[in-house]
Design a protein around this motif. Structure first.
Motif, PDB file in Angstrom:
ATOM      1  N   THR A 317       0.831  -1.207   0.000  1.00  0.00           N
ATOM      2  CA  THR A 317       0.000   0.000   0.000  1.00  0.00           C
ATOM      3  C   THR A 317       0.862   1.252   0.000  1.00  0.00           C
ATOM      4  N   LEU A 318       1.950   1.247   0.764  1.00  0.00           N
ATOM      5  CA  LEU A 318       2.853   2.391   0.799  1.00  0.00           C
ATOM      6  C   LEU A 318       3.526   2.608  -0.556  1.00  0.00           C
ATOM      7  N   SER A 319       3.931   1.519  -1.201  1.00  0.00           N
ATOM      8  CA  SER A 319       4.564   1.659  -2.510  1.00  0.00           C
ATOM      9  C   SER A 319       3.588   2.226  -3.536  1.00  0.00           C
ATOM     10  N   LEU A 320       2.314   1.820  -3.458  1.00  0.00           N
ATOM     11  CA  LEU A 320       1.310   2.368  -4.364  1.00  0.00           C
ATOM     12  C   LEU A 320       1.084   3.854  -4.086  1.00  0.00           C
ATOM     13  N   ASP A 321       1.106   4.243  -2.818  1.00  0.00           N
ATOM     14  CA  ASP A 321       0.955   5.659  -2.477  1.00  0.00           C
ATOM     15  C   ASP A 321       2.107   6.487  -3.047  1.00  0.00           C
ATOM     16  N   LEU A 322       3.322   5.972  -2.910  1.00  0.00           N
ATOM     17  CA  LEU A 322       4.475   6.702  -3.439  1.00  0.00           C
ATOM     18  C   LEU A 322       4.410   6.801  -4.958  1.00  0.00           C
ATOM     19  N   GLY A 323       3.953   5.727  -5.605  1.00  0.00           N
ATOM     20  CA  GLY A 323       3.795   5.782  -7.056  1.00  0.00           C
ATOM     21  C   GLY A 323       2.744   6.781  -7.481  1.00  0.00           C
ATOM     22  N   ASN A 324       1.600   6.779  -6.792  1.00  0.00           N
ATOM     23  CA  ASN A 324       0.556   7.756  -7.096  1.00  0.00           C
ATOM     24  C   ASN A 324       1.046   9.181  -6.873  1.00  0.00           C
ATOM     25  N   ALA A 325       1.791   9.392  -5.780  1.00  0.00           N
ATOM     26  CA  ALA A 325       2.297  10.731  -5.481  1.00  0.00           C
ATOM     27  C   ALA A 325       3.249  11.212  -6.567  1.00  0.00           C
ATOM     28  N   ALA A 443     -13.173   2.835  -2.326  1.00  0.00           N
ATOM     29  CA  ALA A 443     -13.505   1.446  -2.027  1.00  0.00           C
ATOM     30  C   ALA A 443     -13.825   0.629  -3.273  1.00  0.00           C
ATOM     31  N   LEU A 444     -14.700   1.126  -4.132  1.00  0.00           N
ATOM     32  CA  LEU A 444     -15.242   0.292  -5.201  1.00  0.00           C
ATOM     33  C   LEU A 444     -14.182  -0.114  -6.213  1.00  0.00           C
ATOM     34  N   HIS A 445     -13.379   0.835  -6.689  1.00  0.00           N
ATOM     35  CA  HIS A 445     -12.365   0.509  -7.690  1.00  0.00           C
ATOM     36  C   HIS A 445     -11.398  -0.534  -7.153  1.00  0.00           C
ATOM     37  N   THR A 446     -10.980  -0.377  -5.897  1.00  0.00           N
ATOM     38  CA  THR A 446     -10.071  -1.343  -5.290  1.00  0.00           C
ATOM     39  C   THR A 446     -10.747  -2.692  -5.124  1.00  0.00           C
ATOM     40  N   PHE A 447     -12.006  -2.702  -4.726  1.00  0.00           N
ATOM     41  CA  PHE A 447     -12.723  -3.943  -4.494  1.00  0.00           C
ATOM     42  C   PHE A 447     -12.920  -4.714  -5.796  1.00  0.00           C
ATOM     43  N   VAL A 448     -13.134  -3.991  -6.903  1.00  0.00           N
ATOM     44  CA  VAL A 448     -13.375  -4.641  -8.193  1.00  0.00           C
ATOM     45  C   VAL A 448     -12.084  -5.204  -8.783  1.00  0.00           C
ATOM     46  N   VAL A 455      -0.949 -10.062  -3.335  1.00  0.00           N
ATOM     47  CA  VAL A 455      -0.871  -9.230  -2.126  1.00  0.00           C
ATOM     48  C   VAL A 455      -1.897  -8.115  -2.275  1.00  0.00           C
ATOM     49  N   PRO A 456      -3.041  -8.213  -1.634  1.00  0.00           N
ATOM     50  CA  PRO A 456      -4.073  -7.175  -1.779  1.00  0.00           C
ATOM     51  C   PRO A 456      -3.659  -5.895  -1.084  1.00  0.00           C
ATOM     52  N   SER A 457      -4.296  -4.819  -1.476  1.00  0.00           N
ATOM     53  CA  SER A 457      -4.039  -3.543  -0.823  1.00  0.00           C
ATOM     54  C   SER A 457      -4.834  -3.455   0.467  1.00  0.00           C
ATOM     55  N   ALA A 458      -4.499  -2.470   1.277  1.00  0.00           N
ATOM     56  CA  ALA A 458      -5.148  -2.338   2.580  1.00  0.00           C
ATOM     57  C   ALA A 458      -6.639  -2.040   2.432  1.00  0.00           C
ATOM     58  N   GLN A 459      -7.023  -1.261   1.415  1.00  0.00           N
ATOM     59  CA  GLN A 459      -8.439  -0.960   1.216  1.00  0.00           C
ATOM     60  C   GLN A 459      -9.240  -2.244   1.025  1.00  0.00           C
ATOM     61  N   TYR A 460      -8.697  -3.174   0.246  1.00  0.00           N
ATOM     62  CA  TYR A 460      -9.398  -4.419  -0.034  1.00  0.00           C
ATOM     63  C   TYR A 460      -9.545  -5.253   1.238  1.00  0.00           C
ATOM     64  N   VAL A 461      -8.499  -5.308   2.028  1.00  0.00           N
ATOM     65  CA  VAL A 461      -8.536  -6.107   3.255  1.00  0.00           C
ATOM     66  C   VAL A 461      -9.557  -5.534   4.236  1.00  0.00           C
ATOM     67  N   VAL A 462      -9.559  -4.205   4.387  1.00  0.00           N
ATOM     68  CA  VAL A 462     -10.495  -3.571   5.313  1.00  0.00           C
ATOM     69  C   VAL A 462     -11.934  -3.803   4.870  1.00  0.00           C
ATOM     70  N   LEU A 463     -12.192  -3.647   3.584  1.00  0.00           N
ATOM     71  CA  LEU A 463     -13.556  -3.780   3.091  1.00  0.00           C
ATOM     72  C   LEU A 463     -14.043  -5.224   3.162  1.00  0.00           C
ATOM     73  N   THR A 464     -13.195  -6.171   2.795  1.00  0.00           N
ATOM     74  CA  THR A 464     -13.616  -7.576   2.854  1.00  0.00           C
ATOM     75  C   THR A 464     -13.808  -8.045   4.285  1.00  0.00           C
ATOM     76  N   GLY A 475      -5.615  -0.371  11.117  1.00  0.00           N
ATOM     77  CA  GLY A 475      -4.196  -0.059  11.144  1.00  0.00           C
ATOM     78  C   GLY A 475      -3.479  -0.360   9.849  1.00  0.00           C
ATOM     79  N   LEU A 476      -4.030  -1.239   9.010  1.00  0.00           N
ATOM     80  CA  LEU A 476      -3.428  -1.501   7.713  1.00  0.00           C
ATOM     81  C   LEU A 476      -3.640  -0.331   6.755  1.00  0.00           C
ATOM     82  N   LEU A 477      -4.804   0.284   6.841  1.00  0.00           N
ATOM     83  CA  LEU A 477      -5.129   1.388   5.945  1.00  0.00           C
ATOM     84  C   LEU A 477      -4.580   2.715   6.451  1.00  0.00           C
ATOM     85  N   VAL A 478      -4.681   2.929   7.760  1.00  0.00           N
ATOM     86  CA  VAL A 478      -4.199   4.180   8.359  1.00  0.00           C
ATOM     87  C   VAL A 478      -3.314   3.837   9.555  1.00  0.00           C
ATOM     88  N   PRO A 479      -2.094   3.382   9.317  1.00  0.00           N
ATOM     89  CA  PRO A 479      -1.194   3.113  10.450  1.00  0.00           C
ATOM     90  C   PRO A 479      -0.856   4.399  11.187  1.00  0.00           C
TER      91      PRO A 479
END
Length: 539
Positions: A317-325, A443-448, A455-464, A475-479
């Protein structure tokens, strides 16, 4: 001694005693002993258009083409959007979310304007302190986590408590606007854009399908991903995208017509004890935000059960955030510099933002069905598109903010002052950081598209975990470390507005009117007055 003297422009000689009677030159006609501030140039650099090309290309590939695909998908069966049956509940839910979003945005904006008006009467230090405290409330704008807390409090079917979280970011915008705006025209224009943004965001919220509430998101998800009626979901997506695009165009027109310009260096304030009231109101806002966010804020140490690979999930999740940034900073930053600083068409360059206006408020929801269909046809289900990064990479509100900063930097240079790089970078970091914060709550884009990944992202784990009636691993989504970094970025960025001002384009600050540089003028020097007939700096 000759009495012929000198010749006047009328052709008559002036005698010696008449020369002595001529008026002495006025002080302001003398040449200044130092170079005057540079004047704005009417033209611009064509390189600005080149810097904006990547943003336009990504806008076409990530927004325009999926929108066209959605429209074609809706008419694929021969039943166009006009003749296809649309449930009345969809129209009712869409109008309700538009209305609730506008109402909550108006409420937050009005409260913020009150706080900002109090901060404006105080010193610059008090204004920065109060705005910094307001910036902390942005942490509570966490739609995914807030929606889970709403379900625990209100149960399934209650949508308005979820939309009520919109009060928090609009409160911050109102506070900044009330504290630094110097024009009723600018205040009105930005306020209208914020209210329209609130309405558009509420209609596109992707939590409706989880909460079981009547909303566009609930109906689109039910048809497209529960009943697998992609054509029906595409029709509803088009019906949602059209008014959202119209709101974006209207908001951009109103914003540009207000001729709002950001001055990165405002003059010193006189200071008044009334500013303390604004700081107190800001503290009250922070306490209210903590109360709203406490259902998930108290679970930031929860990392899931024994079977959850928390370290791998957080690292991904952190690596995806850095890539998006990185992508957001490069693409939106380059376009903002090209439009706001290089000004390819002169002072009218901000009007180039109209190209992006139909997607000012458009998120992923109106095109998620077409994206899913493309992934299914290409055999890409289970493989996240864009290597897991969250599109779109051209976030138009972020582009507008960065363009205002770039335009303010250009004006600061033209007026002979220094560009306050610290404040500019703080606000730019605020824009990128808040965009990433909101993307984490998508939520939706990540869930789909995260389904069946290694290795799922934190959004997917929290929602499932939530849908399985388990305690969500917040804590996975917002440590906690990320929460502290976000708090610092939000507080610092919003506080940076305390030494800036918003004014109408063409309004000249007092320092530029006198022409006196920061170091002051020599004793007895009266600088030349500006030319009132100059057309420079007009849009």
């Amino acid at each position: 001694m000759s009495d012929q003297g000198e010749w006047t422009p009328q052709g008559r000689p002036v005698t010696g005693w008449q020369q002595n009677m001529q008026p002495h030159p006025q002080p302001h006609a003398q040449s200044p002993p130092y170079p005057p501030p540079s004047r704005p140039r009417r033209g611009g650099s064509p390189w600005g258009l080149l810097l904006a090309v990547p943003a336009v290309v990504l806008l076409v590939t990530q927004q325009v083409l999926p929108a066209i695909r959605t429209l074609l998908l809706g008419v694929e069966t021969g039943e166009g959007p006009i003749t296809r049956s649309v449930r009345p509940e969809f129209v009712t839910g869409m109008l309700a979310t538009f209305g609730l979003g506008a109402a909550f945005a108006t409420l937050g904006l009005c409260l913020g304007l009150v706080v900002g008006a109090a901060l404006r009467r105080g010193s610059a230090l008090l204004a920065q302190l109060g705005l910094g405290l307001l910036g902390l409330t942005l942490l509570a704008f966490a739609p995914l986590l807030h929606g889970i807390g709403v379900l625990d409090r209100f149960g399934i079917g209650a949508l308005w408590p979820h939309l009520a979280v919109l009060v928090l970011p609009t409160l911050v915008i109102g506070g900044v606007l009330g504290a630094i705006s110097r024009s009723a025209r600018v205040t009105t224009g930005i306020s209208v854009a914020v209210v329209l943004a609130g309405a558009a965001w509420s209609a596109q919220t992707d939590m409706g399908y989880v909460m079981g509430a009547v909303s566009p998101g609930h109906d689109i998800y039910r048809l497209g991903f529960a009943m697998m009626d992609l054509q029906g979901a595409a029709v509803l997506s088009v019906l949602l995208a059209v008014p959202v695009s119209i709101l974006g165009i209207v908001a951009m027109l109103v914003l540009l017509a207000s001729r709002a310009r950001l001055r990165l260096a405002d003059g010193q304030r006189a200071g008044s004890p009334a500013g303390v009231i604004g700081v107190v109101l800001s503290v009250v806002a922070v306490v209210a935000a903590v109360v709203v966010a406490w259902p998930w804020l108290g679970q930031t140490l929860s990392l899931g059960g024994p079977g959850v690979e928390s370290a791998a999930i957080m690292a991904r999740t952190l690596s995806l955030d850095l890539g998006n940034a990185a992508v957001l900073t490069v693409i939106c930053g380059a376009a903002a510099i090209g439009i706001g600083y290089l000004r390819p068409i002169g002072a009218a360059s901000p009007w180039l933002l109209l190209i992006f206006s139909p997607w000012f408020f458009t998120g992923l929801f109106p095109t998620v069905v077409a994206r899913f269909e493309v992934a299914r046809e290409s055999g890409g289900l289970g493989v996240e598109p864009y290597a897991g990064l969250t599109p779109p990479f051209v976030v138009v509100p972020l582009l507008v903010l960065l363009t205002f900063i770039a335009d303010g930097a250009r004006r600061a240079r033209e007026e002979g002052g220094r560009i306050p790089w610290g404040r500019s970078l703080a606000i730019g970091l605020l824009g990128v950081g808040f965009t990433l914060w909101v993307q984490r709550q998508t939520a939706l884009h990540t869930f789909v598209f995260s389904y069946d990944t290694d290795v799922p992202s934190a959004q997917y784990v929290v929602l499932t975990s939530f849908t399985r009636m388990e305690d969500p691993a917040v804590g996975l989504l917002v440590p906690l470390p990320m929460l502290m970094i976000a708090a610092f970025v939000f507080a610092l960025g919003v506080a940076a507005f305390g030494r800036m001002s918003l004014a109408v384009a063409g309004t000249v600050p007092a320092r530029s009117v006198t022409g006196v540089p920061p170091g002051g003028a020599p004793p007895g020097h009266v600088p030349p007055l500006p030319d009132p007939t100059s057309r420079e700096d007009r849009p």
